[in-house]
Design a protein around this motif. Sequence first.
Motif, PDB file in Angstrom:
ATOM      1  N   ALA A  67       0.820  -1.216   0.000  1.00  0.00           N
ATOM      2  CA  ALA A  67       0.000   0.000   0.000  1.00  0.00           C
ATOM      3  C   ALA A  67       0.845   1.254   0.000  1.00  0.00           C
ATOM      4  N   ALA A  68       2.119   1.127   0.301  1.00  0.00           N
ATOM      5  CA  ALA A  68       2.948   2.315   0.465  1.00  0.00           C
ATOM      6  C   ALA A  68       3.068   3.111  -0.823  1.00  0.00           C
ATOM      7  N   VAL A  69       3.077   2.434  -1.956  1.00  0.00           N
ATOM      8  CA  VAL A  69       3.315   3.165  -3.208  1.00  0.00           C
ATOM      9  C   VAL A  69       2.191   4.160  -3.510  1.00  0.00           C
ATOM     10  N   PRO A  70       0.937   3.737  -3.578  1.00  0.00           N
ATOM     11  CA  PRO A  70      -0.096   4.745  -3.853  1.00  0.00           C
ATOM     12  C   PRO A  70      -0.274   5.754  -2.729  1.00  0.00           C
ATOM     13  N   LEU A  71      -0.039   5.315  -1.491  1.00  0.00           N
ATOM     14  CA  LEU A  71      -0.185   6.264  -0.385  1.00  0.00           C
ATOM     15  C   LEU A  71       0.861   7.362  -0.470  1.00  0.00           C
ATOM     16  N   TYR A  72       2.076   6.987  -0.812  1.00  0.00           N
ATOM     17  CA  TYR A  72       3.130   7.982  -0.916  1.00  0.00           C
ATOM     18  C   TYR A  72       2.860   8.948  -2.051  1.00  0.00           C
ATOM     19  N   ARG A  73       2.335   8.403  -3.122  1.00  0.00           N
ATOM     20  CA  ARG A  73       1.989   9.245  -4.256  1.00  0.00           C
ATOM     21  C   ARG A  73       0.972  10.305  -3.841  1.00  0.00           C
ATOM     22  N   THR A 120      -0.413  15.994  -2.281  1.00  0.00           N
ATOM     23  CA  THR A 120      -1.039  16.996  -1.431  1.00  0.00           C
ATOM     24  C   THR A 120      -0.015  17.950  -0.838  1.00  0.00           C
ATOM     25  N   THR A 121       1.147  17.446  -0.505  1.00  0.00           N
ATOM     26  CA  THR A 121       2.111  18.341   0.110  1.00  0.00           C
ATOM     27  C   THR A 121       3.118  18.903  -0.880  1.00  0.00           C
ATOM     28  N   GLY A 122       3.230  18.301  -2.035  1.00  0.00           N
ATOM     29  CA  GLY A 122       4.123  18.849  -3.048  1.00  0.00           C
ATOM     30  C   GLY A 122       5.590  18.702  -2.733  1.00  0.00           C
ATOM     31  N   PRO A 153       3.842   9.024 -23.324  1.00  0.00           N
ATOM     32  CA  PRO A 153       3.311   9.255 -21.987  1.00  0.00           C
ATOM     33  C   PRO A 153       3.690  10.639 -21.485  1.00  0.00           C
ATOM     34  N   VAL A 154       2.736  11.293 -20.871  1.00  0.00           N
ATOM     35  CA  VAL A 154       3.015  12.605 -20.285  1.00  0.00           C
ATOM     36  C   VAL A 154       3.816  12.376 -19.012  1.00  0.00           C
ATOM     37  N   PRO A 155       4.904  13.106 -18.826  1.00  0.00           N
ATOM     38  CA  PRO A 155       5.687  12.864 -17.617  1.00  0.00           C
ATOM     39  C   PRO A 155       4.904  13.238 -16.378  1.00  0.00           C
ATOM     40  N   GLY A 156       5.226  12.571 -15.333  1.00  0.00           N
ATOM     41  CA  GLY A 156       4.466  12.773 -14.106  1.00  0.00           C
ATOM     42  C   GLY A 156       4.002  11.409 -13.674  1.00  0.00           C
ATOM     43  N   TYR A 157       2.875  11.359 -13.063  1.00  0.00           N
ATOM     44  CA  TYR A 157       2.427  10.063 -12.591  1.00  0.00           C
ATOM     45  C   TYR A 157       1.485   9.441 -13.599  1.00  0.00           C
ATOM     46  N   ASN A 158       1.767   8.259 -13.995  1.00  0.00           N
ATOM     47  CA  ASN A 158       0.893   7.573 -14.967  1.00  0.00           C
ATOM     48  C   ASN A 158      -0.010   6.621 -14.230  1.00  0.00           C
TER      49      ASN A 158
END
Lengths: 276, 90
Positions: free
Chosen positions: A112-118, A123-125, A271-276
Motif C-alpha cells: 500500500a505504500a506506493v499509492p499512499l506515498y503518491r 497533497t504536500t508537493g 506518456p506525459v511525464p508525471g504520474y501515470n
Amino acid sequence: MGGVWHPAWRRLFFCGWRSLRRGSAARPAETVEPFLRPEWNGTGGAERGLRLLGTWKRCNLGARDPAVQPLWRPKSSNSFRRAQEEEWRRRNKTVLTYVVAVAVGMLGAAYAAVPLYRLYCQTTGLGGSVVAGHASDQIENMVPVKNRIIKVTFNADVHASLQWNFRPQQTEIFVVPGETALAFYKAKNPTDKPVIGISTYNVVPFEAGQYFNKIQCFCFEEQRLNPQEEVDMPVFFYIDPEFAEDPRMIKVDVITLSYTFFEAKEGQNLPVPGYN
Amino acid sequence: MSTAMNFGTKSFQPRPPEKGSFPLDHFGECKSFKEKFMKCLHDNYFENALCRNESKEYLQCRMERKLMLQEPLEKLGFGDLIGGKSEAKK
C-alpha cells in the motif's frame, strides 16, 4: 553376576541415581549383603537383564503404567499443573496469532505504500512534484517579488529526423518571480508533406526547474504542421515567488528554457511525464 | 531531457503544463496581437513587466477565438490589470 539386576541396582542403572532417593531408605550395606553370601547363585539375571534393557525408556518415577502411551500427555498428573499448561498453550496460540497478523499487516503495508506515498506527495508537493489543485489559487494570489530580476533565455532544438525550422522569437526576457510572462517560438514546415511533431523541454539550472511553472505551452502533445505552414507557439509561464526565498537560488540569475522537437509517428502516444 | 549519465545528481523532471497545451493557431487569427506584443518587448529591452497589457490582450484574443480555454484573468495573474486603464503598466 545376577546381582546387577537387583531391583535397586536396576533403578540406579536405568533411571539415574535420583531415583534411588525415593526408593527404599535401606542402607546400602543391607541391600548389598544378600549378594555377598556364598550360596547366591544368581537369579537368572542375564535373560532378565536383556528383557529389562528394552524397558529403560519407561523410567517413570511416578506411575508405572505399561498401558498404551498417548501421543501427548501432561508432563504431570497434577491437575493444577495441567491447568497451567493448558493456560500456557492458549497464550502461546494467541501470541502466535498476533505475530502472524503483524507479519501479514507489514506485507500489506509494503504494497500500500506506493499509492499512499503518491497521494502524500501530491497533497504536500514535496520533492518538486506536481501539486494537484494548488496552482490556480496560487497564481491568483501571488505577489511579484519586484527586487529580483531574472533573465530567462530561450533555446530551440530539433531532432535530426525532423525537418522543421524551429526557433524562439526572442532570445531573452526579463521577469520577476510571481509574475506571469508570455514568450513565443516559431515553427515552419518547409516540406510539402504534413509533419507531426512532439516536444519536450528542459530548464537549466536543474534546481531552478522546480520553480519554473508553465501554465500553458505546446509541449507533450502532438502538433501537426501542414506543408509550408508557419505558426507561432506561445509559452505562458511564471516563476514561483518562493524562488526568491530559497537560499540555494541566490546566485541564480539566468534560467534557460530549452525546447526540443521530435518527429511523432501517426497515432503514437507518448506518456506525459508525471504520474501515470 | 538530460542525457548526462550522472548517477546520484538530481536530474531534471519535466512537468506537464498546468492547463495543458495551446492549440495551434493555424490561421494566424491572433497574429496581430502577437506582433504588438513582440514590438513592445523589443522596444522595452525585453522587459516583461512593461508589456503585460499586450500579453493580456493576446490571451484574450485566443480565448475569444476558442484557441484557449476561457479563464478569468485573475487566474492568469493579470488581476492588477483588470481594474481599468488607470492601473496601466505595472
